[in-house]
Scaffold this motif. Sequence first.
Motif, PDB file in Angstrom:
ATOM      1  N   SER A  57       0.811  -1.228   0.000  1.00 52.54           N
ATOM      2  CA  SER A  57       0.000   0.000   0.000  1.00 52.54           C
ATOM      3  C   SER A  57       0.840   1.272   0.000  1.00 52.54           C
ATOM      4  O   SER A  57       0.281   2.377  -0.047  1.00 52.54           O
ATOM      5  CB  SER A  57      -0.973   0.005   1.187  1.00 52.54           C
ATOM      6  N   HIS A  58       2.167   1.131   0.060  1.00 48.18           N
ATOM      7  CA  HIS A  58       2.983   2.355   0.028  1.00 48.18           C
ATOM      8  C   HIS A  58       4.420   2.043  -0.365  1.00 48.18           C
ATOM      9  O   HIS A  58       5.201   1.533   0.449  1.00 48.18           O
ATOM     10  CB  HIS A  58       2.961   3.047   1.388  1.00 48.18           C
ATOM     11  N   VAL A  59       4.765   2.363  -1.591  1.00 48.47           N
ATOM     12  CA  VAL A  59       6.145   2.190  -2.021  1.00 48.47           C
ATOM     13  C   VAL A  59       6.449   3.255  -3.073  1.00 48.47           C
ATOM     14  O   VAL A  59       5.528   3.823  -3.682  1.00 48.47           O
ATOM     15  CB  VAL A  59       6.390   0.762  -2.572  1.00 48.47           C
ATOM     16  N   HIS A  60       7.726   3.525  -3.254  1.00 52.18           N
ATOM     17  CA  HIS A  60       8.166   4.492  -4.279  1.00 52.18           C
ATOM     18  C   HIS A  60       8.959   3.734  -5.335  1.00 52.18           C
ATOM     19  O   HIS A  60      10.159   3.512  -5.182  1.00 52.18           O
ATOM     20  CB  HIS A  60       9.041   5.574  -3.657  1.00 52.18           C
ATOM     21  N   LEU A  61       8.284   3.321  -6.398  1.00 58.24           N
ATOM     22  CA  LEU A  61       8.966   2.535  -7.428  1.00 58.24           C
ATOM     23  C   LEU A  61       9.921   3.380  -8.267  1.00 58.24           C
ATOM     24  O   LEU A  61      10.888   2.861  -8.819  1.00 58.24           O
ATOM     25  CB  LEU A  61       7.943   1.870  -8.355  1.00 58.24           C
ATOM     26  N   VAL A 210      -1.789  11.102   1.129  1.00 51.82           N
ATOM     27  CA  VAL A 210      -0.876  12.193   1.494  1.00 51.82           C
ATOM     28  C   VAL A 210       0.278  11.673   2.344  1.00 51.82           C
ATOM     29  O   VAL A 210       0.063  10.911   3.293  1.00 51.82           O
ATOM     30  CB  VAL A 210      -1.653  13.280   2.278  1.00 51.82           C
ATOM     31  N   HIS A 211       1.488  12.069   1.992  1.00 55.90           N
ATOM     32  CA  HIS A 211       2.614  11.910   2.931  1.00 55.90           C
ATOM     33  C   HIS A 211       2.373  12.945   4.018  1.00 55.90           C
ATOM     34  O   HIS A 211       2.637  14.128   3.818  1.00 55.90           O
ATOM     35  CB  HIS A 211       3.937  12.180   2.223  1.00 55.90           C
ATOM     36  N   CYS A 212       1.852  12.502   5.140  1.00 59.02           N
ATOM     37  CA  CYS A 212       1.283  13.446   6.102  1.00 59.02           C
ATOM     38  C   CYS A 212       2.073  13.467   7.404  1.00 59.02           C
ATOM     39  O   CYS A 212       2.094  12.479   8.139  1.00 59.02           O
ATOM     40  CB  CYS A 212      -0.178  13.053   6.358  1.00 59.02           C
ATOM     41  N   SER A 242      -0.567   8.727   4.936  1.00 55.25           N
ATOM     42  CA  SER A 242       0.602   7.858   5.048  1.00 55.25           C
ATOM     43  C   SER A 242       1.591   8.461   6.049  1.00 55.25           C
ATOM     44  O   SER A 242       1.681   9.682   6.197  1.00 55.25           O
ATOM     45  CB  SER A 242       1.286   7.717   3.693  1.00 55.25           C
ATOM     46  N   HIS A 243       2.298   7.578   6.685  1.00 57.21           N
ATOM     47  CA  HIS A 243       3.363   7.929   7.649  1.00 57.21           C
ATOM     48  C   HIS A 243       2.809   8.442   8.985  1.00 57.21           C
ATOM     49  O   HIS A 243       2.908   7.750   9.990  1.00 57.21           O
ATOM     50  CB  HIS A 243       4.360   8.931   7.058  1.00 57.21           C
ATOM     51  N   THR A 244       2.294   9.676   9.020  1.00 60.26           N
ATOM     52  CA  THR A 244       1.776  10.323  10.248  1.00 60.26           C
ATOM     53  C   THR A 244       2.661  10.066  11.462  1.00 60.26           C
ATOM     54  O   THR A 244       2.170   9.816  12.564  1.00 60.26           O
ATOM     55  CB  THR A 244       0.303   9.915  10.541  1.00 60.26           C
ATOM     56  N   GLN A 309       6.255  -0.866   2.558  1.00 64.01           N
ATOM     57  CA  GLN A 309       7.724  -0.908   2.620  1.00 64.01           C
ATOM     58  C   GLN A 309       8.337   0.465   2.422  1.00 64.01           C
ATOM     59  O   GLN A 309       9.443   0.719   2.864  1.00 64.01           O
ATOM     60  CB  GLN A 309       8.289  -1.826   1.528  1.00 64.01           C
ATOM     61  N   ASP A 310       7.608   1.340   1.718  1.00 63.90           N
ATOM     62  CA  ASP A 310       8.045   2.708   1.447  1.00 63.90           C
ATOM     63  C   ASP A 310       9.196   2.758   0.443  1.00 63.90           C
ATOM     64  O   ASP A 310       9.039   3.302  -0.634  1.00 63.90           O
ATOM     65  CB  ASP A 310       8.435   3.423   2.747  1.00 63.90           C
ATOM     66  N   ASP A 311      10.328   2.197   0.818  1.00 69.02           N
ATOM     67  CA  ASP A 311      11.504   2.330  -0.040  1.00 69.02           C
ATOM     68  C   ASP A 311      12.262   1.020  -0.115  1.00 69.02           C
ATOM     69  O   ASP A 311      12.396   0.320   0.890  1.00 69.02           O
ATOM     70  CB  ASP A 311      12.430   3.406   0.523  1.00 69.02           C
TER      71      ASP A 311
HETATM   72 FE   FE2 Z   1       6.718   7.433   1.264  1.00 66.14          FE
END
Ligand code: FE2
Length: 413
Positions: A57-61, A210-212, A242-244, A309-311
């Motif tokens: 649900s959250h990664v930067h390809l 949102v990267h919040c 996301s993140h918070t 995983q994010d990154d």
């Molecule tokens: Fe991110």
Amino acid sequence: MSRLLIQNLRIENAAQPSDIRIEDGRFAAIAPRLAPLPGETVVPGHGRLALPPIVESHVHLDTALTAGQPRWNESGTLFEGIAVWSERKQDLSVADVKDRAARAVRQMARFGIQFVRTHVDVTDPQLTALHALLELRDELAELATLQIVAFPQEGIDSFPDGRALMRRAAQMGVDAIGAIPHFEFTREYAVDSLNFAVELAQEFDLLVDVHCDEIDDEAARGLETLAARAYESGLKERVTASHTTAMHSYNNAYFVRLLRLLKMSGINFVANPLVNTHLQGRCDTYPKRRGITRVKELTEAGINVSFGQDDIVDPWNPLGTGNLRDAVFHGLYVTQMMGRGQIMDSYRFITHNAARTLHLPDYGIAVGKPASFVIYDAPDWYEALSHNAPVVASYRRGRLVAQAEPARHEVLL
Ligand code: FE2
């Protein structure tokens, strides 16, 4: 008609095994015992765990597999990561992004991931990465469903033509609109950028992610604005924060007040336990904050939380294989969710909860739905998580798209 019968699978930690019949890419029958039909291919399941497909649900390809280019993030901070990426961005080409992103998705497929929400940096006048990911979304559709978020890495109102770039991204066909309030120059910009993002999503009928407040600043307040707009606009569960990580540092009186709004808003949360425990707390001496949002409290309040995983091997995370299991394993430790039931249920962070965030239709193992699911070399999630069991089979709409042999180990004395 193509027919496949897989016998003896434990679906989502069920005490009793079931047989699964697949016809023309859909679940045709699920029952404790199904007699093989003439001409049907029969595969033994060996009592193994079956789960719906894993959902990232959250990664930067677009940034994946660039660690060390052009230099390493030695401080380990979010902000040095953004500076390093800003340099690497100068060398982007469509072919470069497609090559790395495709390799990352194929790596993730090995671990049963069939759905991926990727953020794509759109603070680039050429929108090179976005062009690449839009092409890849079509080209990889058989292997994985990509959902693309227009992510303004360097801000919406703090970056030249930031709003115009976001609008162009929406016109080009992204799935969701992002924002990054904690990176904007001022609080006013943070609020204005969130208002803009929500209005843009409404205009184009898109989701919001949102990267919040990905910062240890206890005064970061992007989340309350985002939740209020989600509530007032009616977008509600179409919105994700996301993140918070600032929530980790909020005083409890504020959190309790905020929780009412969060519940009313219906928004989803994505925590990234690996990357945020690495990036956050970097301005602390001791004690050092864990830098993860309040997963346990949000979950107990009935709010939807998933893990990402994010990154993967980029300026914000030098490590990673693409296996979301690692995010769950680490996430349970840092959130102190280690009760037996919590461990058994934790697969939901990367399956059902994540699917809800992505608004996936027809998700889950049930008769009539597309026959997409994964089989682990373990009898239940507790064992799969603990032993990092391989995904021995990943079926997508009835078709085997990834497989692995269980590793053999022998102790000789
Ligand atoms: Fe991110």
